[in-house]
Design a protein around this motif. Structure first.
Motif, PDB file in Angstrom:
ATOM      1  N   PRO A 135      -4.880 -32.034 -31.536  1.00 43.59           N
ATOM      2  CA  PRO A 135      -3.919 -31.228 -32.315  1.00 43.59           C
ATOM      3  C   PRO A 135      -2.713 -32.052 -32.757  1.00 43.59           C
ATOM      4  CG  PRO A 135      -3.710 -30.733 -29.976  1.00 43.59           C
ATOM      5  CD  PRO A 135      -4.875 -31.678 -30.103  1.00 43.59           C
ATOM      6  N   SER A 180      -1.025 -29.083 -38.937  1.00 48.60           N
ATOM      7  CA  SER A 180      -1.854 -27.918 -38.642  1.00 48.60           C
ATOM      8  C   SER A 180      -1.429 -26.741 -39.523  1.00 48.60           C
ATOM      9  CB  SER A 180      -1.714 -27.526 -37.169  1.00 48.60           C
ATOM     10  OG  SER A 180      -0.434 -26.971 -36.929  1.00 48.60           O
ATOM     11  N   GLU A 200     -10.529 -31.157 -34.108  1.00 54.34           N
ATOM     12  CA  GLU A 200      -9.286 -31.161 -34.873  1.00 54.34           C
ATOM     13  C   GLU A 200      -8.867 -32.594 -35.209  1.00 54.34           C
ATOM     14  OE1 GLU A 200      -6.377 -27.884 -33.582  1.00 54.34           O
ATOM     15  OE2 GLU A 200      -7.237 -28.560 -31.680  1.00 54.34           O
ATOM     16  N   VAL A 218     -11.179 -23.763 -39.073  1.00 52.65           N
ATOM     17  CA  VAL A 218     -10.192 -24.230 -38.086  1.00 52.65           C
ATOM     18  C   VAL A 218     -10.451 -23.554 -36.732  1.00 52.65           C
ATOM     19  CG1 VAL A 218      -7.744 -24.216 -37.447  1.00 52.65           C
ATOM     20  CG2 VAL A 218      -8.413 -24.785 -39.789  1.00 52.65           C
ATOM     21  N   SER A 224     -13.447 -25.071 -35.080  1.00 53.38           N
ATOM     22  CA  SER A 224     -13.161 -26.415 -34.551  1.00 53.38           C
ATOM     23  C   SER A 224     -12.468 -26.354 -33.193  1.00 53.38           C
ATOM     24  CB  SER A 224     -12.283 -27.197 -35.538  1.00 53.38           C
ATOM     25  OG  SER A 224     -10.935 -26.753 -35.493  1.00 53.38           O
ATOM     26  N   ARG A 225     -11.827 -25.205 -32.904  1.00 52.19           N
ATOM     27  CA  ARG A 225     -11.101 -25.032 -31.641  1.00 52.19           C
ATOM     28  C   ARG A 225     -11.866 -24.162 -30.642  1.00 52.19           C
ATOM     29  NH1 ARG A 225      -5.464 -23.301 -34.634  1.00 52.19           N
ATOM     30  NH2 ARG A 225      -4.765 -25.391 -35.254  1.00 52.19           N
TER      31      ARG A 225
END
Length: 317
Positions: free
Chosen positions: A160, A225, A198, A59, A62-63
Motif C-alpha cells: 500500500p 491509492s 497493490e 482494487v 487486489s486486497r
C-alpha cells in the motif's frame, strides 16, 4: 471463503449448490439435474460479474484477504530450493521486505518482494507490507549480489506504499527508494517485475524498475491509492470509487498507456480462487520472459531498459 459486496450473488448460488449436494447425499432424491442448473447459472453469474468489474472493484480484489502474497508465490514456485536472506547490513532486517535465492526448474533467481500478513499478529509483524528504508536497502543489497553472480532478479510488488513514519523519514526513506530506482536502471542482469496485488506510490517503484513489468489481471498500480486521492481532492474518502476510475490504475489502463509489458490472466474470480493455476501461470511467464532476455549482453540489457523508461510519458500531439 470471504466474499466482497459485489460477489454476494455468487455466494448465494454457491450456498444453494452446497445445499443441493447435501440433499442428494443424505436422501434418495435425485437432484443431479437441479445441481447442474445451479452450476450453469453460477458460471454465467461469475462471467457476468468478473468481465464487468469497475476500477474500484479490482482494487478490492487486489486486497482480498485470501489473495496469495509474495511468500506464497515463492514457496509454490521454488519449493524447498528457496533460501531467504536477511538484513541490510546497516540497521536491521525489515520483515515487510523479503528476499532470497530460489530456483525455477534448473534456473536460479534472486526473488525480492513485499510481504503482508494473514492476521492481526502477522500484519503487525510484516508492518502491513510497508517497508522501511532498511527494507529497500536490503533489496538493493540482494540485487547487487545477484549482479555479482550473474543471477536474474524477480520482484513481486504488493504494497500500500512505503512506511510513512517519522523514524522512516529520519533514516532516509526517500533517498533509499530513489537509490533503488537509480541502481535498478543500470543493473547488469535481467529484472522481471510482477505486480501481484497493490502497487502504490514510491513503495512499489522502489523494487518496480524492470526489463519486463507484468501485472496480474486484478491488481492496480498508481502514484496514490484511491482513498488517499479522494481525501486530498474531495476532503473525504467517500469519492474513492470516482478516484479509482480517474487514476487509470488497472492493468488494462497501464497496458494501454504502455507502462507495463503484459497482463497476466487470473482464474475466474481472482488469484485466490485457484492458487495453483495462478502460481503455475506466473512461473511460466517468468521463465518465458527470462528466456527472451538472457540472450542480451549486459550493455544491450541496460540500454533497452533505459530506452523503455525514458520513452514513457512521451506524447506526440
Amino acid at each position: 471463503m470471504e466474499y466482497l459486496d459485489f460477489e454476494l450473488p455468487i455466494k448465494d448460488l454457491e450456498e444453494q449448490l452446497d445445499k443441493c449436494k447435501i440433499i442428494g447425499e443424505e436422501s434418495d432424491v435425485d437432484v443431479s439435474e437441479t445441481c447442474k442448473q445451479i452450476e450453469k447459472k453460477l458460471l454465467a453469474t461469475k462471467k457476468d460479474i468478473y468481465k464487468n468489474l469497475s476500477a474500484w472493484q479490482r482494487v478490492q480484489l487486489s486486497r482480498h484477504p485470501n489473495r496469495p502474497y509474495t511468500l506464497d508465490y515463492i514457496n509454490a514456485i521454488c519449493g524447498d530450493t528457496f533460501l531467504e536472506l536477511h538484513g541490510d547490513r546497516n540497521v536491521k532486517d525489515d520483515k515487510a521486505m523479503i528476499g532470497g535465492l530460489g530456483k525455477i526448474g534448473d534456473q536460479s533467481f534472486m526473488f525480492i518482494g513485499q510481504q503482508k500478513g494473514y492476521n492481526t499478529k502477522t500484519r503487525q509483524y510484516r508492518n502491513f507490507g510497508m517497508a522501511n528504508p532498511e527494507g529497500y536497502r536490503k533489496a538493493l543489497r540482494l540485487m547487487k549480489s545477484a549482479e555479482k553472480f550473474d543471477i536474474p532478479v524477480v520482484c513481486f510488488v504488493d504494497t500500500p506504499g512505503a512506511y510513512p513514519g517519522i523514524e522512516a523519514e529520519e533514516r532516509g526513506q526517500g533517498e533509499a527508494i530513489a537509490r533503488n530506482i537509480l541502481e535498478m536502471t543500470r543493473l547488469k542482469v535481467p529484472i522481471i517485475v510482477v505486480i501481484i496485488g497493490e502497487g502504490a506510490s514510491g513503495g512499489a517503484l522502489g523494487i518496480g524498475v524492470g526489463d519486463k513489468v507484468l501485472m496480474l489481471e486484478n491488481t492496480w498500480y498508481s502514484v496514490i491509492s484511491p482513498e488517499s486521492c479522494s481525501s486530498i481532492l474531495w476532503r473525504s474518502w467517500e469519492y474513492k470509487e470516482q478516484a479509482a476510475e480517474s487514476l487509470k490504475l488497472t492493468a488494462p489502463d497501464m497496458r494501454k498507456l504502455k507502462l507495463i509489458d503484459e497482463i497476466v490472466k487470473e482464474p475466474i474470480g481472482g488469484a485466490h480462487r485457484n492458487r495453483e493455476e495462478t502460481f503455475s501461470t506466473v512461473s511460466h511467464k517468468i521463465l518465458m520472459h527470462y528466456n527472451d532476455l538472457k540472450a542480451l549482453s549486459a550493455t544491450d540489457l541496460v540500454s533497452q531498459r533505459m530506452d523503455k523508461y525514458t520513452s514513457m510519458g512521451v506524447f506526440n500531439g
